[in-house]
Design a protein around this motif. Structure first.
Motif, PDB file in Angstrom:
ATOM      1  N   CYS A 105       5.992  -5.416  -5.359  1.00 20.66           N
ATOM      2  CA  CYS A 105       7.123  -6.093  -4.708  1.00 20.66           C
ATOM      3  C   CYS A 105       8.197  -5.099  -4.282  1.00 20.66           C
ATOM      4  N   PRO A 106       7.831  -4.120  -3.421  1.00 23.58           N
ATOM      5  CA  PRO A 106       8.804  -3.073  -3.041  1.00 23.58           C
ATOM      6  C   PRO A 106       9.983  -3.640  -2.262  1.00 23.58           C
ATOM      7  N   LEU A 107      11.149  -3.087  -2.525  1.00 25.23           N
ATOM      8  CA  LEU A 107      12.365  -3.458  -1.814  1.00 25.23           C
ATOM      9  C   LEU A 107      13.174  -2.198  -1.514  1.00 25.23           C
ATOM     10  N   ALA A 112       9.513   1.479   0.631  1.00 31.85           N
ATOM     11  CA  ALA A 112       9.227   0.911   1.946  1.00 31.85           C
ATOM     12  C   ALA A 112       8.654  -0.494   1.757  1.00 31.85           C
ATOM     13  N   ALA A 113       9.246  -1.471   2.426  1.00 31.40           N
ATOM     14  CA  ALA A 113       8.857  -2.871   2.244  1.00 31.40           C
ATOM     15  C   ALA A 113       8.264  -3.445   3.519  1.00 31.40           C
ATOM     16  N   THR A 114       7.298  -4.341   3.354  1.00 33.29           N
ATOM     17  CA  THR A 114       6.741  -5.070   4.485  1.00 33.29           C
ATOM     18  C   THR A 114       7.650  -6.253   4.824  1.00 33.29           C
ATOM     19  N   VAL A 115       7.345  -6.915   5.932  1.00 35.33           N
ATOM     20  CA  VAL A 115       8.111  -8.103   6.312  1.00 35.33           C
ATOM     21  C   VAL A 115       7.993  -9.171   5.228  1.00 35.33           C
ATOM     22  N   ALA A 116       6.771  -9.354   4.702  1.00 35.89           N
ATOM     23  CA  ALA A 116       6.563 -10.349   3.641  1.00 35.89           C
ATOM     24  C   ALA A 116       7.384  -9.996   2.400  1.00 35.89           C
ATOM     25  N   ASP A 117       7.449  -8.710   2.069  1.00 36.42           N
ATOM     26  CA  ASP A 117       8.253  -8.287   0.920  1.00 36.42           C
ATOM     27  C   ASP A 117       9.722  -8.657   1.120  1.00 36.42           C
TER      28      ASP A 117
END
Length: 221
Positions: A105-107, A112-117
């Motif tokens: 659950c990167p933030l 680096a976070a994905t759009v979903a994250d």
């Protein structure tokens, strides 16, 4: 207030208490029994794709979303501001459960976070914030019953410092044991407040119904 309305609100409060318990148990089982976050990760890591306990986690989150909506329904019309905040929290909780984060659950700012994250993390933060603001509203709305105000004031007195500490730790330290423990404390507090408030509303509604029945019986004598 019509008797049917009081009974309906009491039933909604009872259902909310049941959903809080069921949701908390399901999420706890997913976090503790699954291979997920341990004490150093986010609770949401229990629901990532591929986890054997992801379904239990998601069911728990959806149950908690239902609990917030039921709790909003159980509040009297004079407390519509708090009810609106709880309803908003329910929608964001539903979104948090529907959109899963990737592993870890990167933030930002450390990962680096994905759009979903970002959607999942933003929805989760907004859901908790809405619940805390609902506590704050109930703590100071004159129309709230004294015991509801007391529960809200106790809750918000602990929730505000915890929420601030979680936000600061996420920005300064990032994912780790500190954020993990603070997040769990905040979520546990929100669940405990929801359960206590729902139980109080259910008991108050039942007492009102019993008093109305007793008065009706006395009038017939």
């Amino acid at each position: 207030m019509p008797e049917t309305t009081t009974t309906a609100r009491a039933a909604a409060a009872s259902a909310a208490a049941g959903c809080v318990l069921a949701g908390t148990v399901a999420v706890t089982v997913a976090v503790v029994a699954g291979p997920g976050p341990g004490l150093t990760g986010y609770v949401s890591e229990a629901g990532i794709a591929g986890s054997g306990y992801a379904p239990a986690y998601r069911i728990g989150v959806f149950a908690l979303a239902a609990a917030l909506l039921l709790l909003a329904t159980a509040l009297p019309p004079a407390l519509r501001a708090a009810a609106a905040l709880l309803g908003t929290g329910s929608l964001f909780t539903l979104l948090s459960g529907a959109v899963t984060c990737s592993a870890g659950c990167p933030l930002p700012p450390f990962e680096a976070a994905t759009v979903a994250d970002l959607v999942h993390g933003g929805a989760s933060i907004a859901a908790v914030a809405a619940v805390v603001f609902a506590m704050l509203a109930l703590a100071f709305l004159p129309a709230a019953a004294p015991r509801l105000r007391l529960l809200a004031r106790l809750g918000v007195a602990v929730a505000l410092p915890l929420a601030g500490a979680v936000g600061l730790a996420m920005l300064v330290v990032g994912r780790g044991a500190l954020v993990g423990m603070l997040e769990r404390l905040l979520l546990a507090l929100a669940a405990a407040w929801g359960l206590a408030t729902a139980t109080r509303l259910a008991l108050a509604g039942r007492q009102h119904t019993d008093a109305t029945v007793d008065a009706s019986v006395r009038d017939r004598r």
